[in-house]
Motif scaffolding. Structure first.
Motif, short mmCIF file in Angstrom:
data_model
loop_
_atom_site.label_atom_id
_atom_site.label_comp_id
_atom_site.label_asym_id
_atom_site.label_seq_id
_atom_site.Cartn_x
_atom_site.Cartn_y
_atom_site.Cartn_z
N THR A 275 23.26 -47.88 -31.80
CA THR A 275 22.43 -46.93 -31.05
C THR A 275 20.99 -47.42 -30.96
O THR A 275 20.38 -47.41 -29.88
CB THR A 275 22.49 -45.54 -31.68
OG1 THR A 275 23.84 -45.07 -31.63
CG2 THR A 275 21.58 -44.55 -30.97
N ALA A 276 20.42 -47.85 -32.09
CA ALA A 276 19.04 -48.33 -32.10
C ALA A 276 18.90 -49.53 -31.16
O ALA A 276 17.98 -49.58 -30.34
CB ALA A 276 18.61 -48.71 -33.51
N ILE B 244 18.58 -54.28 -26.55
CA ILE B 244 18.88 -55.55 -27.22
C ILE B 244 20.27 -55.98 -26.77
O ILE B 244 21.17 -55.16 -26.66
CB ILE B 244 18.79 -55.37 -28.74
CG1 ILE B 244 17.33 -55.13 -29.07
CG2 ILE B 244 19.41 -56.52 -29.49
CD1 ILE B 244 16.89 -55.30 -30.44
N PRO B 245 20.48 -57.27 -26.52
CA PRO B 245 21.79 -57.75 -26.09
C PRO B 245 22.91 -57.32 -27.05
O PRO B 245 22.71 -57.26 -28.27
CB PRO B 245 21.64 -59.27 -26.08
CG PRO B 245 20.18 -59.50 -25.90
CD PRO B 245 19.50 -58.36 -26.61
N LYS B 246 24.08 -57.04 -26.48
CA LYS B 246 25.19 -56.49 -27.24
C LYS B 246 25.61 -57.41 -28.40
O LYS B 246 25.93 -56.93 -29.48
CB LYS B 246 26.37 -56.21 -26.33
CG LYS B 246 27.45 -55.43 -26.99
CD LYS B 246 28.51 -54.98 -26.02
CE LYS B 246 29.55 -54.15 -26.75
NZ LYS B 246 30.54 -53.59 -25.84
N ASP B 247 25.61 -58.72 -28.18
CA ASP B 247 26.04 -59.61 -29.27
C ASP B 247 25.08 -59.54 -30.45
O ASP B 247 25.49 -59.57 -31.61
CB ASP B 247 26.21 -61.05 -28.78
CG ASP B 247 24.96 -61.65 -28.17
OD1 ASP B 247 24.08 -60.91 -27.71
OD2 ASP B 247 24.87 -62.89 -28.14
N ARG C 17 12.40 -59.40 -33.42
CA ARG C 17 12.99 -59.20 -34.75
C ARG C 17 13.56 -57.79 -34.90
O ARG C 17 12.93 -56.81 -34.50
CB ARG C 17 11.96 -59.38 -35.86
CG ARG C 17 11.41 -60.77 -35.95
CD ARG C 17 12.35 -61.66 -36.73
NE ARG C 17 11.83 -63.00 -36.88
CZ ARG C 17 12.36 -64.06 -36.28
NH1 ARG C 17 13.39 -63.95 -35.51
NH2 ARG C 17 11.85 -65.25 -36.47
N VAL C 18 14.73 -57.71 -35.52
CA VAL C 18 15.33 -56.44 -35.93
C VAL C 18 15.61 -56.53 -37.42
O VAL C 18 16.14 -57.54 -37.90
CB VAL C 18 16.63 -56.12 -35.16
CG1 VAL C 18 17.36 -54.93 -35.75
CG2 VAL C 18 16.33 -55.87 -33.69
N ALA D 50 16.74 -62.64 -23.11
CA ALA D 50 18.03 -62.11 -22.68
C ALA D 50 17.99 -60.61 -22.50
O ALA D 50 18.94 -60.02 -22.01
CB ALA D 50 19.11 -62.47 -23.70
N SER D 51 16.91 -59.95 -22.93
CA SER D 51 16.82 -58.48 -22.83
C SER D 51 16.57 -58.03 -21.41
O SER D 51 15.98 -58.66 -20.62
CB SER D 51 15.68 -57.96 -23.72
OG SER D 51 15.96 -58.26 -25.06
#
Length: 146
Positions: A34-35, A41-44, A80-81, A145-146
């Motif tokens: 969800t975040a 952010i790209p799914k991968d 960064r995450v 990629a976002s």
């Protein structure tokens, strides 16, 4: 209930408190996805964040103490995450192991090591003896990629 707080990056940080039980892994996966979706952010990359948070939850369930764990997903920078789990076992710090190839468990931190840019832990709490620890992992985000 998901707590959202603004961060210096302009992105909200997300946090939830859950029981320290195995099915909290499902909530962790959902929170990370969800975040990341809210941050586009790209799914991968979101799936890596979800996997890391689940591994940290699994370790907290297995080795932690106390009735609850605190989950966090933060975007600490545009690229960064950070995912983190807090439990109430400050004296049980994470240690990398070389698991037996036939063992059914013991690979969680190896996965965290391989899938994250960096990871670690910190002791937190209101007293000098510390009352909890936060284990975290950080991943890179390809902002192009976002």
């Amino acid at each position: 209930m998901t707590e959202m707080r603004p961060r210096a990056t302009g992105h909200p940080g997300y946090g939830e408190t859950h029981p320290r039980v195995p099915h909290t892994a499902r909530a962790a996966r959902s929170l990370a996805r969800t975040a990341c979706a809210n941050w586009a952010i790209p799914k991968d990359t979101a799936e890596v964040a979800a996997l890391l948070l689940v591994e940290l939850v699994s370790n907290a369930v297995r080795h932690g103490q106390g009735p609850v764990v605190r989950l966090r997903v933060d975007r600490t920078a545009a690229d960064r995450v950070l995912v983190a789990v807090t439990d109430h076992a400050p004296h049980c710090v994470p240690e990398m192991q070389d698991p037996d190839p036939l063992a059914l468990s013991g690979r969680g931190l190896c996965i965290v090591e391989q899938m994250s840019e960096r990871w670690g832990y910190e002791l937190i709490g209101p007293t000098a003896q510390r009352s909890a620890k936060r284990v975290w992992a950080e991943i890179a985000v390809d902002v192009s990629a976002s």
